[in-house]
Design a protein around this motif. Structure first.
Motif, PDB file in Angstrom:
ATOM      1  N   VAL A  70       0.514  -1.736   0.208  1.00 18.05           N
ATOM      2  CA  VAL A  70       0.012  -0.437  -0.053  1.00 18.05           C
ATOM      3  C   VAL A  70       0.491   1.208   0.233  1.00 18.05           C
ATOM      4  O   VAL A  70       1.827   1.614   0.711  1.00 18.05           O
ATOM      5  CB  VAL A  70      -1.138   0.426   1.858  1.00 18.05           C
ATOM      6  CG1 VAL A  70      -1.909  -1.108   1.403  1.00 18.05           C
ATOM      7  CG2 VAL A  70      -0.116  -0.049   3.225  1.00 18.05           C
ATOM      8  N   ASP A  71      -0.005   2.216   0.268  1.00 16.15           N
ATOM      9  CA  ASP A  71       0.998   3.788  -0.147  1.00 16.15           C
ATOM     10  C   ASP A  71       0.451   4.355   0.890  1.00 16.15           C
ATOM     11  O   ASP A  71       0.558   3.540   2.058  1.00 16.15           O
ATOM     12  CB  ASP A  71       0.140   4.587  -1.811  1.00 16.15           C
ATOM     13  CG  ASP A  71      -0.827   5.036  -1.321  1.00 16.15           C
ATOM     14  OD1 ASP A  71      -1.776   4.680   0.210  1.00 16.15           O
ATOM     15  OD2 ASP A  71      -1.468   5.464  -2.035  1.00 16.15           O
ATOM     16  N   GLU A  72       1.442   5.621   1.000  1.00 13.47           N
ATOM     17  CA  GLU A  72       0.837   6.163   2.414  1.00 13.47           C
ATOM     18  C   GLU A  72      -0.167   6.859   3.136  1.00 13.47           C
ATOM     19  O   GLU A  72      -0.305   6.904   4.362  1.00 13.47           O
ATOM     20  CB  GLU A  72       2.307   7.290   2.515  1.00 13.47           C
ATOM     21  CG  GLU A  72       1.367   8.534   1.773  1.00 13.47           C
ATOM     22  CD  GLU A  72       2.314   8.803  -0.058  1.00 13.47           C
ATOM     23  OE1 GLU A  72       2.530   7.584  -0.231  1.00 13.47           O
ATOM     24  OE2 GLU A  72       2.411   9.727  -0.228  1.00 13.47           O
ATOM     25  N   PHE A  73      -1.194   6.058   2.582  1.00 14.85           N
ATOM     26  CA  PHE A  73      -2.180   6.271   2.686  1.00 14.85           C
ATOM     27  C   PHE A  73      -3.001   5.145   3.490  1.00 14.85           C
ATOM     28  O   PHE A  73      -4.273   5.044   3.011  1.00 14.85           O
ATOM     29  CB  PHE A  73      -3.695   7.476   1.632  1.00 14.85           C
ATOM     30  CG  PHE A  73      -2.679   8.531   1.459  1.00 14.85           C
ATOM     31  CD1 PHE A  73      -2.451  10.031   2.465  1.00 14.85           C
ATOM     32  CD2 PHE A  73      -2.332   8.885   0.396  1.00 14.85           C
ATOM     33  CE1 PHE A  73      -2.099  10.837   2.147  1.00 14.85           C
ATOM     34  CE2 PHE A  73      -1.562   9.735  -0.253  1.00 14.85           C
ATOM     35  CZ  PHE A  73      -1.415  10.846   0.627  1.00 14.85           C
ATOM     36  N   GLY A  74      -2.426   4.502   3.136  1.00 16.03           N
ATOM     37  CA  GLY A  74      -2.953   2.576   3.171  1.00 16.03           C
ATOM     38  C   GLY A  74      -3.990   2.443   1.938  1.00 16.03           C
ATOM     39  O   GLY A  74      -4.561   0.633   1.983  1.00 16.03           O
ATOM     40  N   LYS A  75      -2.782   2.894   0.867  1.00 14.85           N
ATOM     41  CA  LYS A  75      -4.419   2.248  -0.398  1.00 14.85           C
ATOM     42  C   LYS A  75      -3.703   1.857  -0.790  1.00 14.85           C
ATOM     43  O   LYS A  75      -2.541   1.452  -1.828  1.00 14.85           O
ATOM     44  CB  LYS A  75      -4.333   3.572  -1.077  1.00 14.85           C
ATOM     45  CG  LYS A  75      -5.860   4.080  -1.251  1.00 14.85           C
ATOM     46  CD  LYS A  75      -6.797   4.971  -1.498  1.00 14.85           C
ATOM     47  CE  LYS A  75      -6.715   5.589  -2.975  1.00 14.85           C
ATOM     48  NZ  LYS A  75      -6.922   6.156  -4.203  1.00 14.85           N
TER      49      LYS A  75
END
Ligand code: ACO
Length: 212
Positions: free
Chosen positions: A187-192
């Motif tokens: 995931v990316d830094e936003f949890g996506k």
């Protein structure tokens, strides 16, 4: 169907085959929206040509000289970091997403230290034309690759298997799981999730087979 080592006069045909298959329908390429069917991709084409030059790749070819499937196998030496080099050179954000993931999973494992080897046989691209699928072509391409790896005295074959079918196929040829990563956990830094890989493909597996 004939199975042959891919020689330079076939390189262009192989790239054409990949534009119509793997470039758009391999699970990660599809998730990253890398290209439409029939379209080229400069980074992936360079990656394919470089792999072909290692002279370990095989094609399944029909009586009419049509390429039905290919397996592109590369040679990795202990001092190489091929994945990182590809990333540094690329300006294609979608291509980078894919190779960042492959780089990440490969950075977790050092085959050279684990098995005390100085070269690795790397199955990089496995692709069968949709009209020839389900007839055992991929299975035969894998079997021919194992034979070639043995002939050239490799001790370990590895593959980054991105989809359920390649994983099933390689596991049925004696490949074991070195490590794996669920796509929804990358995931990316936003949890996506960085790559939304379509079902039924849920994870990336780094597989290997000991042949010596
Ligand atoms: N649906 C269900 N089962 C499948 C499918 C499918 N789409 N594709 C293969 N299988 C199963 C077969 O049923 C068979 O199982 P069995 O031996 O138990 O009967 C087994 O997998 C072998 O099938 P083959 O006929 O040898 O595989 P095929 O020639 O159809 O090629 C491949 C499979 C290469 C995955 C093909 O679907 C393809 O080109 N996909 C797009 C590109 C891709 O995903 N490549 C692999 C990425 S990983 C890498 O390149 C290292």
């Amino acid at each position: 169907m004939d199975y042959k080592l891919i020689t330079p006069e076939y390189y262009e045909e192989v790239i054409k085959h990949l534009r119509n298959t793997f470039f758009s329908d391999e699970p990660l390429n599809k998730a990253a929206n890398l290209c439409e069917k029939g379209e080229g991709n400069p980074d992936l084409e360079l990656h394919s040509y470089k792999t072909l030059e290692d002279n370990l790749s095989i094609m399944a070819i029909t009586e009419d000289d049509e390429i039905a499937g290919v397996i592109l196998n590369g040679l990795v030496r202990a001092d190489q970091n091929a994945c990182q080099k590809k990333l540094d050179l690329s300006s294609d954000e979608n291509f980078k997403k894919i190779f960042n993931l492959l780089n990440y999973i490969n950075s977790k494992v050092n085959f050279f230290d684990i098995f005390n080897i100085d070269k690795l046989f790397d199955i990089r691209i496995l692709s069968v034309d949709s009209k020839y699928r389900g007839r055992g072509i991929a299975k035969n391409l894998i079997e021919h690759s194992i034979k070639i790896a043995k002939e050239f005295n490799f001790e370990i074959i590895k593959a980054d298997a991105t989809g359920m079918f390649s994983q099933k196929l390689l596991r049925s040829h004696g490949f074991d799981i070195m490590t794996e990563l669920y796509y929804d956990k990358y995931v990316d830094e936003f949890g996506k999730p960085i790559l939304k890989v379509e079902s039924p493909h849920i994870k990336l597996q780094l597989l290997y087979k000991k042949i010596a």
